[in-house]
Design a protein around this motif. Sequence first.
Motif, PDB file in Angstrom:
ATOM      1  N   SER A   1       0.747  -1.333  -0.471  1.00 33.42           N
ATOM      2  CA  SER A   1      -0.613   0.029   0.276  1.00 33.42           C
ATOM      3  C   SER A   1       0.430   1.527   0.015  1.00 33.42           C
ATOM      4  CB  SER A   1      -1.149  -0.152   1.081  1.00 33.42           C
ATOM      5  OG  SER A   1       0.040   0.354   2.293  1.00 33.42           O
ATOM      6  N   GLN A   2       2.278   0.951   0.448  1.00 35.17           N
ATOM      7  CA  GLN A   2       2.982   2.850   0.321  1.00 35.17           C
ATOM      8  C   GLN A   2       3.561   2.436  -0.744  1.00 35.17           C
ATOM      9  OE1 GLN A   2       3.081   4.500   3.864  1.00 35.17           O
ATOM     10  NE2 GLN A   2       1.462   3.218   3.741  1.00 35.17           N
ATOM     11  N   THR A   3       3.596   1.733  -1.541  1.00 33.05           N
ATOM     12  CA  THR A   3       4.397   1.770  -2.983  1.00 33.05           C
ATOM     13  C   THR A   3       4.227   3.356  -4.209  1.00 33.05           C
ATOM     14  OG1 THR A   3       3.085   0.458  -4.289  1.00 33.05           O
ATOM     15  CG2 THR A   3       5.547   0.048  -2.877  1.00 33.05           C
ATOM     16  N   GLU A   4       4.837   3.865  -4.595  1.00 34.73           N
ATOM     17  CA  GLU A   4       4.294   4.367  -5.727  1.00 34.73           C
ATOM     18  C   GLU A   4       3.942   6.372  -4.886  1.00 34.73           C
ATOM     19  OE1 GLU A   4       2.304   2.920  -9.214  1.00 34.73           O
ATOM     20  OE2 GLU A   4       2.896   1.456  -9.132  1.00 34.73           O
TER      21      GLU A   4
ATOM     22  N   ASN B   1       1.599   6.646  -2.848  1.00 34.59           N
ATOM     23  CA  ASN B   1       1.137   6.726  -1.977  1.00 34.59           C
ATOM     24  C   ASN B   1       0.544   6.604  -0.283  1.00 34.59           C
ATOM     25  OD1 ASN B   1      -0.569   7.667  -4.268  1.00 34.59           O
ATOM     26  ND2 ASN B   1      -0.334   4.687  -4.464  1.00 34.59           N
ATOM     27  N   THR B   2       1.975   6.948   0.429  1.00 42.84           N
ATOM     28  CA  THR B   2       2.173   6.809   1.610  1.00 42.84           C
ATOM     29  C   THR B   2       0.756   7.824   2.638  1.00 42.84           C
ATOM     30  OG1 THR B   2       4.568   6.870   1.255  1.00 42.84           O
ATOM     31  CG2 THR B   2       3.384   7.121   3.869  1.00 42.84           C
ATOM     32  N   ASP B   3       0.313   8.490   2.323  1.00 44.22           N
ATOM     33  CA  ASP B   3      -0.263   9.421   3.137  1.00 44.22           C
ATOM     34  C   ASP B   3      -2.388   8.413   2.753  1.00 44.22           C
ATOM     35  OD1 ASP B   3       1.593  11.675   4.713  1.00 44.22           O
ATOM     36  OD2 ASP B   3       1.462  12.473   3.117  1.00 44.22           O
ATOM     37  N   ILE B   4      -1.975   8.635   1.965  1.00 45.39           N
ATOM     38  CA  ILE B   4      -3.748   7.848   1.203  1.00 45.39           C
ATOM     39  C   ILE B   4      -3.821   6.114   1.653  1.00 45.39           C
ATOM     40  CG2 ILE B   4      -3.204   7.398  -1.212  1.00 45.39           C
ATOM     41  CD1 ILE B   4      -6.266   8.542  -1.796  1.00 45.39           C
ATOM     42  N   ALA B   5      -2.779   5.813   1.719  1.00 47.69           N
ATOM     43  CA  ALA B   5      -2.741   4.586   2.214  1.00 47.69           C
ATOM     44  C   ALA B   5      -2.319   4.409   3.688  1.00 47.69           C
ATOM     45  CB  ALA B   5      -1.416   3.931   1.666  1.00 47.69           C
ATOM     46  N   THR B   6      -2.270   4.973   4.180  1.00 43.44           N
ATOM     47  CA  THR B   6      -1.908   5.093   6.071  1.00 43.44           C
ATOM     48  C   THR B   6      -3.392   5.660   6.675  1.00 43.44           C
ATOM     49  OG1 THR B   6       0.095   5.928   5.663  1.00 43.44           O
ATOM     50  CG2 THR B   6      -1.329   6.105   8.372  1.00 43.44           C
ATOM     51  N   MET B   7      -3.851   7.160   5.970  1.00 49.86           N
ATOM     52  CA  MET B   7      -5.456   6.811   6.173  1.00 49.86           C
ATOM     53  C   MET B   7      -6.327   5.659   5.919  1.00 49.86           C
ATOM     54  SD  MET B   7      -4.887   9.705   7.601  1.00 49.86           S
ATOM     55  CE  MET B   7      -6.687   9.917   8.501  1.00 49.86           C
ATOM     56  N   SER B   8      -5.986   4.962   5.459  1.00 48.24           N
ATOM     57  CA  SER B   8      -7.507   4.342   4.127  1.00 48.24           C
ATOM     58  C   SER B   8      -7.377   2.806   5.672  1.00 48.24           C
ATOM     59  CB  SER B   8      -7.114   4.130   3.297  1.00 48.24           C
ATOM     60  OG  SER B   8      -7.007   4.620   2.194  1.00 48.24           O
ATOM     61  N   PHE B   9      -6.128   2.652   6.019  1.00 45.97           N
ATOM     62  CA  PHE B   9      -5.659   1.418   7.507  1.00 45.97           C
ATOM     63  C   PHE B   9      -6.546   2.016   8.777  1.00 45.97           C
ATOM     64  CE2 PHE B   9      -3.772  -0.249  11.252  1.00 45.97           C
ATOM     65  CZ  PHE B   9      -2.698  -0.894  10.784  1.00 45.97           C
ATOM     66  N   MET B  10      -6.706   3.394   8.727  1.00 49.95           N
ATOM     67  CA  MET B  10      -6.916   3.860   9.626  1.00 49.95           C
ATOM     68  C   MET B  10      -8.426   3.864   9.621  1.00 49.95           C
ATOM     69  SD  MET B  10      -4.660   7.139  11.218  1.00 49.95           S
ATOM     70  CE  MET B  10      -5.211   7.423  12.764  1.00 49.95           C
ATOM     71  N   ALA B  11      -9.306   3.710   8.438  1.00 48.54           N
ATOM     72  CA  ALA B  11     -10.014   3.755   8.418  1.00 48.54           C
ATOM     73  C   ALA B  11     -10.891   2.717   8.494  1.00 48.54           C
ATOM     74  CB  ALA B  11     -10.751   4.627   6.872  1.00 48.54           C
ATOM     75  N   GLY B  12     -10.044   1.387   7.982  1.00 47.23           N
ATOM     76  CA  GLY B  12     -10.413   0.499   7.940  1.00 47.23           C
ATOM     77  C   GLY B  12     -10.109   0.194   9.998  1.00 47.23           C
ATOM     78  N   PHE B  13      -9.380   0.362   9.737  1.00 48.96           N
ATOM     79  CA  PHE B  13      -9.585   0.026  11.470  1.00 48.96           C
ATOM     80  C   PHE B  13     -10.985   0.334  12.345  1.00 48.96           C
ATOM     81  CE2 PHE B  13      -8.012   0.197  15.785  1.00 48.96           C
ATOM     82  CZ  PHE B  13      -7.375  -0.802  16.525  1.00 48.96           C
ATOM     83  N   VAL B  14     -11.337   1.123  12.241  1.00 50.17           N
ATOM     84  CA  VAL B  14     -12.479   1.651  12.878  1.00 50.17           C
ATOM     85  C   VAL B  14     -13.451   1.187  12.028  1.00 50.17           C
ATOM     86  CG1 VAL B  14     -13.744   3.995  12.695  1.00 50.17           C
ATOM     87  CG2 VAL B  14     -11.056   4.282  13.124  1.00 50.17           C
ATOM     88  N   ILE B  15     -13.555   0.891  11.538  1.00 48.55           N
ATOM     89  CA  ILE B  15     -14.983   0.238  10.422  1.00 48.55           C
ATOM     90  C   ILE B  15     -15.064  -1.201  11.355  1.00 48.55           C
ATOM     91  CG2 ILE B  15     -15.621  -1.292   8.740  1.00 48.55           C
ATOM     92  CD1 ILE B  15     -14.242   0.815   6.914  1.00 48.55           C
ATOM     93  N   MET B  16     -13.782  -2.118  11.791  1.00 48.75           N
ATOM     94  CA  MET B  16     -13.819  -3.338  12.169  1.00 48.75           C
ATOM     95  C   MET B  16     -13.991  -3.323  13.660  1.00 48.75           C
ATOM     96  SD  MET B  16     -13.968  -6.820  11.262  1.00 48.75           S
ATOM     97  CE  MET B  16     -13.882  -7.373  12.813  1.00 48.75           C
ATOM     98  N   MET B  17     -13.749  -2.220  13.821  1.00 49.98           N
ATOM     99  CA  MET B  17     -14.230  -1.751  15.633  1.00 49.98           C
ATOM    100  C   MET B  17     -15.290  -1.564  15.721  1.00 49.98           C
ATOM    101  SD  MET B  17     -12.090   1.274  17.315  1.00 49.98           S
ATOM    102  CE  MET B  17     -12.849   2.246  16.930  1.00 49.98           C
ATOM    103  N   ILE B  18     -16.142  -1.096  14.901  1.00 46.94           N
ATOM    104  CA  ILE B  18     -17.298  -0.777  15.090  1.00 46.94           C
ATOM    105  C   ILE B  18     -18.276  -1.789  14.940  1.00 46.94           C
ATOM    106  CG2 ILE B  18     -19.529   0.387  14.228  1.00 46.94           C
ATOM    107  CD1 ILE B  18     -17.583   3.005  13.349  1.00 46.94           C
ATOM    108  N   LEU B  19     -17.602  -1.876  13.469  1.00 49.24           N
ATOM    109  CA  LEU B  19     -18.636  -4.045  13.685  1.00 49.24           C
ATOM    110  C   LEU B  19     -18.535  -4.864  14.475  1.00 49.24           C
ATOM    111  CD1 LEU B  19     -17.402  -4.624   9.105  1.00 49.24           C
ATOM    112  CD2 LEU B  19     -19.681  -4.365  10.564  1.00 49.24           C
ATOM    113  N   ASP B  20     -17.046  -4.467  14.976  1.00 43.04           N
ATOM    114  CA  ASP B  20     -17.023  -5.818  16.126  1.00 43.04           C
ATOM    115  C   ASP B  20     -17.698  -5.411  17.488  1.00 43.04           C
ATOM    116  OD1 ASP B  20     -14.881  -7.515  18.720  1.00 43.04           O
ATOM    117  OD2 ASP B  20     -15.437  -8.716  17.100  1.00 43.04           O
ATOM    118  N   VAL B  21     -17.993  -3.689  18.127  1.00 40.45           N
ATOM    119  CA  VAL B  21     -18.833  -3.895  19.487  1.00 40.45           C
ATOM    120  C   VAL B  21     -19.806  -3.375  18.847  1.00 40.45           C
ATOM    121  CG1 VAL B  21     -18.747  -1.242  21.010  1.00 40.45           C
ATOM    122  CG2 VAL B  21     -16.442  -2.680  19.933  1.00 40.45           C
TER     123      VAL B  21
END
Length: 271
Positions: free
Chosen positions: A243-246, A248-268
Motif C-alpha cells: 500500500s505504501q509504494t508509488e 501513496n503513503t498518506d492516503i494508504a495510511t489514512m485508509s488503514f486507519m479507516a479500515g481499523f475503525v470500520i472493523m472496531m465498530i462492527l465488532d463492538v
Amino acid sequence: MGWFIQLNPVYQAGIAGIGTWLCTVLGASFVFLVRKIDSKLLAMMQGLAGGIMVAASFWSLLAPALEQQASVESNIPEWFPAAVGFLAGGIFLRLIDKFVPHLHYAGDHGDTNLSETSLSKTWMLFLAVTIHNIPEGMAIGVAFAAATIGIEGATLASAISLAIGIGIQNIPEGSALSLPLMGEGKGKGYAFNMGQMSALVEPFGAMIGAATVLAMQTILPYALSFAAGAMIFVVVEELIPESQTEGNTDIATMSFMAGFVIMMILDVALG
C-alpha cells in the motif's frame, strides 16, 4: 437467520468462508469494470484491508483468547497462551513462505530462488495471495467454534462480524491480484479467475479451523491467538508494504486507519 444459528459450527464456518470468497469474486470482477489501474485506488484498498485485519486480530481473536485464559483456574499466566499462539501463527506463515515458491508485488522478499522454480511470475503471485488467505479462513473457523463453546467475549455475533470484516477486506484483495494481472496484459477472464481462485482456500480453512477447535477445546486460546498472529504477519509482510509504494503513503495510511475503525465498530456493535 434461525436456520443458521441451528447449524453445526463447522457448517456455519464453511458458509461464512463461502461468503468471504464471494467478496473476493466481487473484487476480482472489477477487471470487467475498469480500463486501467489506478495505483492510488489500489493503495487505498490495501490500506483499508490492512486496518480491518489488525482490528479483527485484536477484538475478535486476541481479546477472547485472553478472556478465556483469565476465566479458568490455571497455573499458566493469563498472557501465556495468547503470546505463544500469536508468535506461532507468524512462524507458521514464515515457514510456508520459506518452502512454497511465491512472489510479492511489493518486491522479491528473498523467499524464492527464481532460478530454481519453473513456475511463472503469475502463478507465484497467485500462490503468495493464496498462502495469505489461509489464516483468514482459519480465523473464521476458530471464531465460530469459540462462540459455540461459549467463552466470554466470543459470541456468534462477533464471529459473524469477523467474517463480515474479512469479507470487506477481501474485495480489495481480489482486485489487488486481478487488476495488476490485467495491467500486465493478461486477459480479463484469466485475471478474474486467478483473483477469485486465490480465496477458495478460505471455506476449507474455516471448516478445518472450527473442527480442530471443537475436537480439542483446550487449545482454544492458542488457536484464537494463532489466527491473530498469522493475520498480523500478512498485514506487515504484504498489505502495508504494497500500500505504501508509488508515493501513496498518506492516503494508504489514512485508509488503514479507516479500515481499523470500520472493523472496531462492527465488532463492538455486533459483538
